[in-house]
Design a protein around this motif. Structure first.
Motif, mmCIF file in Angstrom:
data_model
loop_
_atom_site.group_PDB
_atom_site.id
_atom_site.type_symbol
_atom_site.label_atom_id
_atom_site.label_comp_id
_atom_site.label_asym_id
_atom_site.label_seq_id
_atom_site.Cartn_x
_atom_site.Cartn_y
_atom_site.Cartn_z
ATOM 1 N N SER A 1 11.068 -17.051 -17.204
ATOM 2 C CA SER A 1 12.011 -16.822 -18.308
ATOM 3 C C SER A 1 11.450 -17.319 -19.647
ATOM 4 O O SER A 1 12.023 -17.046 -20.698
ATOM 5 C CB SER A 1 13.344 -17.500 -18.010
ATOM 6 O OG SER A 1 13.149 -18.876 -17.849
ATOM 7 N N ASP A 2 10.318 -18.019 -19.648
ATOM 8 C CA ASP A 2 9.711 -18.433 -20.919
ATOM 9 C C ASP A 2 9.022 -17.250 -21.613
ATOM 10 O O ASP A 2 8.569 -17.376 -22.749
ATOM 11 C CB ASP A 2 8.728 -19.601 -20.729
ATOM 12 C CG ASP A 2 9.455 -20.923 -20.466
ATOM 13 O OD1 ASP A 2 10.695 -20.896 -20.353
ATOM 14 O OD2 ASP A 2 8.800 -21.979 -20.376
ATOM 15 N N GLY A 3 8.915 -16.124 -20.880
ATOM 16 C CA GLY A 3 8.538 -14.873 -21.529
ATOM 17 C C GLY A 3 7.053 -14.621 -21.747
ATOM 18 O O GLY A 3 6.677 -13.709 -22.476
ATOM 19 N N ARG A 4 6.169 -15.383 -21.135
ATOM 20 C CA ARG A 4 4.729 -15.145 -21.315
ATOM 21 C C ARG A 4 4.207 -14.178 -20.237
ATOM 22 O O ARG A 4 4.650 -14.214 -19.101
ATOM 23 C CB ARG A 4 3.966 -16.472 -21.194
ATOM 24 C CG ARG A 4 4.227 -17.441 -22.330
ATOM 25 C CD ARG A 4 3.588 -18.777 -22.020
ATOM 26 N NE ARG A 4 2.177 -18.650 -21.653
ATOM 27 C CZ ARG A 4 1.142 -18.855 -22.477
ATOM 28 N NH1 ARG A 4 1.374 -19.223 -23.730
ATOM 29 N NH2 ARG A 4 -0.090 -18.716 -22.048
ATOM 30 N N GLY A 5 3.211 -13.428 -20.591
ATOM 31 C CA GLY A 5 2.625 -12.484 -19.641
ATOM 32 C C GLY A 5 2.031 -13.184 -18.421
ATOM 33 O O GLY A 5 1.994 -12.614 -17.326
ATOM 34 N N ASP A 6 1.561 -14.414 -18.622
ATOM 35 C CA ASP A 6 0.971 -15.135 -17.479
ATOM 36 C C ASP A 6 2.011 -15.995 -16.762
ATOM 37 O O ASP A 6 1.672 -16.739 -15.844
ATOM 38 C CB ASP A 6 -0.223 -15.987 -17.925
ATOM 39 C CG ASP A 6 0.136 -16.992 -19.011
ATOM 40 O OD1 ASP A 6 1.348 -17.186 -19.291
ATOM 41 O OD2 ASP A 6 -0.783 -17.612 -19.571
ATOM 42 N N HIS A 7 3.251 -15.901 -17.180
ATOM 43 C CA HIS A 7 4.401 -16.563 -16.539
ATOM 44 C C HIS A 7 4.400 -18.088 -16.668
ATOM 45 O O HIS A 7 5.214 -18.761 -16.034
ATOM 46 C CB HIS A 7 4.514 -16.198 -15.048
ATOM 47 C CG HIS A 7 4.100 -14.807 -14.729
ATOM 48 N ND1 HIS A 7 4.811 -13.716 -15.162
ATOM 49 C CD2 HIS A 7 3.030 -14.322 -14.045
ATOM 50 C CE1 HIS A 7 4.209 -12.605 -14.748
ATOM 51 N NE2 HIS A 7 3.123 -12.942 -14.072
ATOM 52 N N LEU A 8 3.468 -18.633 -17.457
ATOM 53 C CA LEU A 8 3.381 -20.099 -17.512
ATOM 54 C C LEU A 8 4.545 -20.704 -18.296
ATOM 55 O O LEU A 8 5.016 -20.138 -19.276
ATOM 56 C CB LEU A 8 2.059 -20.535 -18.137
ATOM 57 C CG LEU A 8 0.806 -20.281 -17.292
ATOM 58 C CD1 LEU A 8 -0.439 -20.776 -18.016
ATOM 59 C CD2 LEU A 8 0.912 -20.940 -15.916
ATOM 60 N N ARG A 9 4.954 -21.849 -17.812
ATOM 61 C CA ARG A 9 6.018 -22.611 -18.458
ATOM 62 C C ARG A 9 5.472 -23.238 -19.746
ATOM 63 O O ARG A 9 4.325 -23.686 -19.792
ATOM 64 C CB ARG A 9 6.456 -23.720 -17.493
ATOM 65 C CG ARG A 9 7.580 -24.601 -17.956
ATOM 66 C CD ARG A 9 7.775 -25.751 -16.965
ATOM 67 N NE ARG A 9 8.289 -25.287 -15.687
ATOM 68 C CZ ARG A 9 9.587 -25.067 -15.443
ATOM 69 N NH1 ARG A 9 10.485 -25.311 -16.372
ATOM 70 N NH2 ARG A 9 9.971 -24.637 -14.270
ATOM 71 N N ARG B 1 12.346 -12.337 -9.914
ATOM 72 C CA ARG B 1 11.341 -12.448 -10.991
ATOM 73 C C ARG B 1 10.377 -13.589 -10.701
ATOM 74 O O ARG B 1 9.179 -13.494 -10.919
ATOM 75 C CB ARG B 1 12.027 -12.688 -12.339
ATOM 76 C CG ARG B 1 12.534 -11.410 -12.990
ATOM 77 C CD ARG B 1 12.788 -11.625 -14.482
ATOM 78 N NE ARG B 1 13.831 -12.621 -14.743
ATOM 79 C CZ ARG B 1 15.143 -12.350 -14.660
ATOM 80 N NH1 ARG B 1 15.561 -11.150 -14.341
ATOM 81 N NH2 ARG B 1 16.021 -13.296 -14.905
ATOM 82 N N PHE B 2 10.920 -14.701 -10.206
ATOM 83 C CA PHE B 2 10.083 -15.874 -9.926
ATOM 84 C C PHE B 2 9.082 -15.560 -8.812
ATOM 85 O O PHE B 2 7.906 -15.951 -8.875
ATOM 86 C CB PHE B 2 10.956 -17.079 -9.556
ATOM 87 C CG PHE B 2 10.501 -18.376 -10.170
ATOM 88 C CD1 PHE B 2 9.236 -18.885 -9.926
ATOM 89 C CD2 PHE B 2 11.354 -19.103 -10.999
ATOM 90 C CE1 PHE B 2 8.828 -20.091 -10.480
ATOM 91 C CE2 PHE B 2 10.946 -20.311 -11.567
ATOM 92 C CZ PHE B 2 9.681 -20.803 -11.315
ATOM 93 N N ARG B 3 9.555 -14.833 -7.801
ATOM 94 C CA ARG B 3 8.633 -14.471 -6.700
ATOM 95 C C ARG B 3 7.505 -13.580 -7.213
ATOM 96 O O ARG B 3 6.331 -13.815 -6.906
ATOM 97 C CB ARG B 3 9.402 -13.753 -5.577
ATOM 98 C CG ARG B 3 10.113 -14.716 -4.622
ATOM 99 C CD ARG B 3 10.767 -13.975 -3.462
ATOM 100 N NE ARG B 3 12.024 -13.365 -3.868
ATOM 101 C CZ ARG B 3 13.218 -13.980 -3.790
ATOM 102 N NH1 ARG B 3 13.312 -15.180 -3.272
ATOM 103 N NH2 ARG B 3 14.316 -13.371 -4.195
ATOM 104 N N ALA B 4 7.865 -12.571 -8.014
ATOM 105 C CA ALA B 4 6.841 -11.657 -8.534
ATOM 106 C C ALA B 4 5.847 -12.439 -9.402
ATOM 107 O O ALA B 4 4.624 -12.249 -9.302
ATOM 108 C CB ALA B 4 7.506 -10.539 -9.328
ATOM 109 N N ALA B 5 6.373 -13.323 -10.241
ATOM 110 C CA ALA B 5 5.510 -14.102 -11.139
ATOM 111 C C ALA B 5 4.581 -15.013 -10.336
ATOM 112 O O ALA B 5 3.393 -15.147 -10.639
ATOM 113 C CB ALA B 5 6.377 -14.933 -12.086
ATOM 114 N N THR B 6 5.116 -15.624 -9.301
ATOM 115 C CA THR B 6 4.317 -16.553 -8.503
ATOM 116 C C THR B 6 3.182 -15.816 -7.795
ATOM 117 O O THR B 6 2.029 -16.278 -7.791
ATOM 118 C CB THR B 6 5.221 -17.277 -7.474
ATOM 119 O OG1 THR B 6 6.253 -17.945 -8.190
ATOM 120 C CG2 THR B 6 4.436 -18.273 -6.643
#
Ligand code: XIL
Length: 367
Positions: A166-174, A219-224
């Motif tokens: 949800s922080d919105g970065r393409g690499d999903h990083l917090r 979303r979290f699963r896909a990002a992980t």
């Protein structure tokens, strides 16, 4: 009951040695001698363990129960950076050393938690990360700590909770102090530093967010998966995905199909799976103890059945073993008039329905 903050304070006083005295025989007679969770898990070649703290291990009776139930421990606080490096470059290793020694003397494995996190950091850290030494601030700590326990750790949580889709970065990083100071390369730096300092410990990326059922968990699963896959492609030495496994008894139930699919994709990346911090929050619901205990057990069982189906799963740790040492109840629980019961054993170290559910899940694995 002593709060975790009070427990931390007692740590700060320096509980450097753990030397539980002999148990009175009446107390030994009182302990459950039927096979513990670790023995049941071992039949299926799975490790069972739990978070432990120097504070808890001052209780002799608890030590006897813990060593009967668990084969692996993980320090709850003692290896977080705030505990290990209260002043820059001045380490406070005594409590962590005591846990490593305890594990060694009792024939338990021990894992480390956690080298890089955005929480539990010493107050000086953020400012230090605005200096030219910022990269070294990350890597020297990892080198120093991992080398100290080289050859003695089952695994290390190298990076904890680095993702936040949800922080919105393409690499999903917090967005964290690490990302701000070092950019996305901090993840690779951390794992390479850990690998250089201990060639054999299993290196774990540990996170939450993939256990649940709702769209944010999708979303979290896909990002992980995307994050892990890219890291593997870059040659980052991640050996396992650590799934924290914090569940909620009265929240939405987990979706077993989605969890199964997610874990098999983790497995297909060549990663092991370790459940690192399983517990079941029993806030909400009704106050009848038996009903709450059963809801906790059911949520745990629903989760573990899927987790244990996967051959890449090497172990399960609960975040503590007994309800006795849990944080005091929050506001809502106070209103309802109960204390949290999130773990396999009650506050008198007796086995609860969650214990029995776990025992059954371990026993059935592979059948
Ligand atoms: C928690 C401890 O259990 C608490 O007592 C403390 O106040 C905060 O840290 N994810 C993690 C663990 O990786 O380190 C956290 O442990 C729980 C969430």
């Amino acid at each position: 009951m002593l709060s975790r903050r009070a427990a931390l304070a007692s740590l700060a006083l320096g509980a450097a040695t753990l030397s539980p005295g002999a148990l009175a025989s009446a107390e030994i007679d009182d302990l459950d001698t039927r096979p513990g969770l670790a023995a049941l898990a071992a039949q299926r070649r799975i490790l069972y363990g739990c978070a432990a703290s120097t504070f808890e291990l001052q209780n002799d009776r608890f030590v006897a129960v813990l060593t009967h139930e668990a084969k692996l421990i993980v320090p709850e606080y003692e290896m977080k950076r705030a505990a290990l490096e209260p002043q820059p470059g001045r380490y406070a290793f005594a409590p962590g050393d005591a846990l490593v020694r305890f594990a060694h003397e009792r024939g338990l494995a021990i894992r480390g938690h956690t080298l890089v996190w955005h929480k539990a950091n010493p107050p000086w850290l953020e400012q230090a990360l605005s200096t030219p030494r910022k990269e070294q601030i990350l890597t020297s700590f990892i080198t120093d700590v991992v080398s100290r326990y080289r050859g003695q750790m089952h695994s290390w949580d190298v990076v904890n909770e680095a993702l936040s889709p949800s922080d919105g970065r393409g690499d999903h990083l917090r967005q964290t102090l690490w990302l701000k100071a070092l950019g996305s390369g901090y993840i690779d730096l951390a794992f390479h530093a850990a690998r250089a300092a201990d060639p054999h410990a299993l290196l774990v990326y540990n996170d939450w967010g993939c256990e649940g059922a709702g769209p944010q968990h999708d979303r979290f699963r896909a990002a992980t998966l995307d994050f892990l896959e890219r890291a593997k492609t870059r040659g980052v030495p991640i050996g396992a995905y650590g799934m924290q496994g914090h569940l909620s008894a009265f929240g939405p139930p987990i979706d077993q199909r989605k969890l199964r699919e997610f874990l098999s994709r983790v497995q297909s990346l060549g990663l092991r799976i370790l459940i690192t911090e399983h517990d079941v929050d029993d806030a909400g619901g009704i106050s009848d103890l038996a009903v709450r205990d059963q809801a906790v057990a059911d949520a745990s069982r629903r989760f573990l059945d899927v987790v244990l189906e996967n051959n890449a799963t090497i172990g399960v740790l609960t975040w503590g073993l007994s309800d006795r040492f849990l944080d005091p109840p929050g506001f809502q629980a106070k209103l309802m008039g109960y204390s949290p019961r999130m773990l396999p054993l009650d506050d008198n170290f007796r086995r609860k329905p969650m214990w029995r559910g776990m025992a059954e899940a371990f026993s059935l694995r592979g059948h």
